[in-house]
Design an enzyme around this catalytic site. Structure first.
Site, mmCIF file in Angstrom:
data_model
loop_
_atom_site.group_PDB
_atom_site.id
_atom_site.type_symbol
_atom_site.label_atom_id
_atom_site.label_comp_id
_atom_site.label_asym_id
_atom_site.label_seq_id
_atom_site.Cartn_x
_atom_site.Cartn_y
_atom_site.Cartn_z
ATOM 1 N N SER A 150 42.065 27.933 20.111
ATOM 2 C CA SER A 150 42.989 28.513 19.127
ATOM 3 C C SER A 150 43.271 29.980 19.394
ATOM 4 O O SER A 150 43.961 30.632 18.621
ATOM 5 C CB SER A 150 42.397 28.352 17.723
ATOM 6 O OG SER A 150 41.205 29.083 17.630
ATOM 7 N N THR B 85 42.349 31.723 13.738
ATOM 8 C CA THR B 85 42.566 33.080 14.230
ATOM 9 C C THR B 85 41.222 33.771 14.281
ATOM 10 O O THR B 85 40.420 33.609 13.362
ATOM 11 C CB THR B 85 43.465 33.860 13.255
ATOM 12 O OG1 THR B 85 44.739 33.212 13.203
ATOM 13 C CG2 THR B 85 43.636 35.306 13.664
ATOM 14 N N THR C 190 45.459 35.127 18.056
ATOM 15 C CA THR C 190 45.567 33.666 17.866
ATOM 16 C C THR C 190 46.608 33.067 18.794
ATOM 17 O O THR C 190 47.526 33.775 19.253
ATOM 18 C CB THR C 190 45.960 33.352 16.410
ATOM 19 O OG1 THR C 190 45.888 31.943 16.185
ATOM 20 C CG2 THR C 190 47.361 33.813 16.074
ATOM 21 N N ARG D 276 57.996 29.736 16.991
ATOM 22 C CA ARG D 276 57.323 29.978 15.704
ATOM 23 C C ARG D 276 56.310 31.127 15.843
ATOM 24 O O ARG D 276 55.541 31.191 16.783
ATOM 25 C CB ARG D 276 56.614 28.717 15.246
ATOM 26 C CG ARG D 276 55.910 28.833 13.890
ATOM 27 C CD ARG D 276 54.451 29.189 14.033
ATOM 28 N NE ARG D 276 53.761 29.212 12.738
ATOM 29 C CZ ARG D 276 52.524 29.675 12.575
ATOM 30 N NH1 ARG D 276 51.847 30.143 13.597
ATOM 31 N NH2 ARG D 276 51.958 29.664 11.394
ATOM 32 N N VAL D 277 56.323 32.022 14.867
ATOM 33 C CA VAL D 277 55.357 33.114 14.794
ATOM 34 C C VAL D 277 54.711 33.047 13.416
ATOM 35 O O VAL D 277 55.395 32.805 12.417
ATOM 36 C CB VAL D 277 56.063 34.475 14.999
ATOM 37 C CG1 VAL D 277 55.116 35.630 14.699
ATOM 38 C CG2 VAL D 277 56.601 34.588 16.425
ATOM 39 N N GLY D 278 53.404 33.237 13.371
ATOM 40 C CA GLY D 278 52.693 33.164 12.088
ATOM 41 C C GLY D 278 52.434 34.531 11.492
ATOM 42 O O GLY D 278 53.180 35.488 11.717
ATOM 43 N N ASP D 279 51.370 34.618 10.723
ATOM 44 C CA ASP D 279 51.020 35.863 10.032
ATOM 45 C C ASP D 279 50.253 36.848 10.907
ATOM 46 O O ASP D 279 50.245 38.050 10.641
ATOM 47 C CB ASP D 279 50.119 35.531 8.835
ATOM 48 C CG ASP D 279 48.819 34.854 9.297
ATOM 49 O OD1 ASP D 279 48.922 33.876 10.070
ATOM 50 O OD2 ASP D 279 47.732 35.306 8.919
ATOM 51 N N THR E 95 43.044 34.015 8.174
ATOM 52 C CA THR E 95 43.179 32.891 9.099
ATOM 53 C C THR E 95 43.752 31.721 8.303
ATOM 54 O O THR E 95 43.676 31.700 7.079
ATOM 55 C CB THR E 95 41.824 32.514 9.741
ATOM 56 O OG1 THR E 95 42.025 31.428 10.654
ATOM 57 C CG2 THR E 95 40.795 32.101 8.711
ATOM 58 N N GLY E 96 44.334 30.775 9.009
ATOM 59 C CA GLY E 96 44.903 29.626 8.313
ATOM 60 C C GLY E 96 46.414 29.592 8.420
ATOM 61 O O GLY E 96 46.996 30.251 9.289
ATOM 62 N N GLY F 181 49.735 30.480 8.495
ATOM 63 C CA GLY F 181 50.368 31.795 8.447
ATOM 64 C C GLY F 181 51.539 31.875 7.491
ATOM 65 O O GLY F 181 51.775 32.915 6.863
HETATM 66 N N1 ASP Z 1 47.127 32.247 11.040
HETATM 67 C C1 ASP Z 1 47.447 31.601 12.292
HETATM 68 C C2 ASP Z 1 48.905 31.292 12.312
HETATM 69 O O1 ASP Z 1 49.459 30.865 11.314
HETATM 70 C C3 ASP Z 1 46.684 30.371 12.572
HETATM 71 C C4 ASP Z 1 45.287 30.267 12.020
HETATM 72 O O2 ASP Z 1 44.631 31.256 11.782
HETATM 73 O O3 ASP Z 1 44.801 29.162 11.772
HETATM 74 O O4 ASP Z 1 49.497 31.411 13.355
#
Ligand code: ASP
Length: 335
Positions: free
Chosen positions: A92, A194, A212, A222-225, A245-246, A248
């Protein structure tokens, strides 16, 4: 066995997480009402300190080694995150990260220092140490964020060596997914994570970083948080820091890390601030929080810590007072 798999297996077998002597217990998922927060039992005001998302004791050990050698918090979080970026078994983060649905491994990362300076990279390909490129963006450019091809060009011109980040194991997983999922991006609580890290050095200054490969099999682009300052990470040297984490998309919608730091500024403990930030997500009308995962960790300037998540499969690694240990997060669980 690391991070999520360790935690999931432990909770499935009813064993609970018991790394070190002082792990806080998991909540009973069969209760019907929202369970009252059980505060992070281990929260102490002792410096220096390093905390990170998930079970990454090698990474926190590296960061603490930097601090003990007199290094600053910024060096500590960068070098700590680099340990996981180089770990090909972690699918990840960095090399070996699971790809998007087209098979591209694309990395997001950011870093923030005690002065509020920050740097980020998004959709970075072919460079393992995204966190170090983010630091270079912060230190060597007038910008905060570089994306895609420009980020890669900048990295290469700064001396980073391009390499193929798609390992055999990740390629196999992607090929299996293509057959099973029929090319449909799925939001779930697996297949992403992350590494976020916060540290306070001997001068009492805080820095943070996160890195991450984002959601596995995400749509291309795609871009997350994680590279978004305020969402995936926020640091304020007067108050403390937070990292996420999680999923985004949910973190971005609530600007989670900035929210946590602001709640700590208003007097909340790191634990209370993390819980309120999770509350902002799960209490939205119609939000089916069972379908996704978000976890936060936070650290205030005294060295007190917090962690909280939507499901039980989350933990924080903390190196403080000579002890490097995994701590199970308390979690929101409204039946
Ligand atoms: N936060 C990350 C994202 O959304 C992924 C993760 O931490 O699980 O890209």
């Amino acid at each position: 066995m690391k991070r999520r798999h360790f935690i999931k297996n432990a909770s499935l077998t009813g064993v609970g997480i018991a790394i070190g002597a002082t792990v806080s217990s998991c909540r009973n998922s069969s209760e019907e009402k929202p369970i009252l927060p059980k505060h992070n039992q281990n929260s102490k005001a002792i410096l220096p300190v390093v905390v990170a998302t998930w079970h990454v004791e090698e990474a926190t050990a590296k960061a603490m080694e930097v601090l003990k050698a007199g290094g600053n918090a910024l060096d500590a979080v960068e070098q700590g995150c680099m340990v996981e970026e180089a770990n090909e078994k972690g699918q990840s983060v960095g090399k070996g990260g699971l790809p998007d649905r087209e098979g591209n491994v694309t990395l997001d990362a950011c870093i923030m220092d005690k002065h509020g300076n920050c740097g980020a990279v998004v959709y970075l390909k072919d460079i393992t140490h995204a966190v170090s490129v983010a630091r270079k963006v912060m230190e060597d450019t007038p910008h905060v964020m570089l994306a895609g091809e420009g980020a890669k060009q900048f990295a290469v011109s700064s001396g980073f060596k391009p390499e193929d980040l798609l390992t055999e194991a990740s390629k196999k997983a992607w090929e299996k997914w293509k057959v099973e999922a029929k090319y449909k991006p799925i939001i779930n609580i697996e297949n992403h994570d992350t590494i976020g890290m916060l540290a306070i050095d001997k001068n009492g200054d805080i820095s943070g970083a996160c890195t991450t490969s984002g959601l596995a099999y995400k749509m291309a682009g795609r871009v997350g948080d994680s590279p978004i300052i305020g969402s995936g990470l926020f640091i304020d040297n007067e108050v403390g820091g937070a990292v996420a984490t999680g999923l985004g998309e949910e973190v971005v919608k609530t600007v989670g890390s900035f929210l946590i730091v602001e709640l700590m500024r208003q007097g909340k403990s790191p634990q209370e601030a993390c819980e309120e930030a999770i509350g902002r997500i799960v209490n939205k009308p119609g939000k089916d929080y069972k379908d996704f995962q978000v976890g936060y960790i936070a650290l205030n300037k005294k060295g007190e810590t917090g962690c909280y998540s939507i499901h039980q499969w989350f933990s924080m690694t903390k190196f403080q007072d000579g002890v490097n240990e995994q701590i199970q997060s308390d979690f929101y669980n409204k039946a």
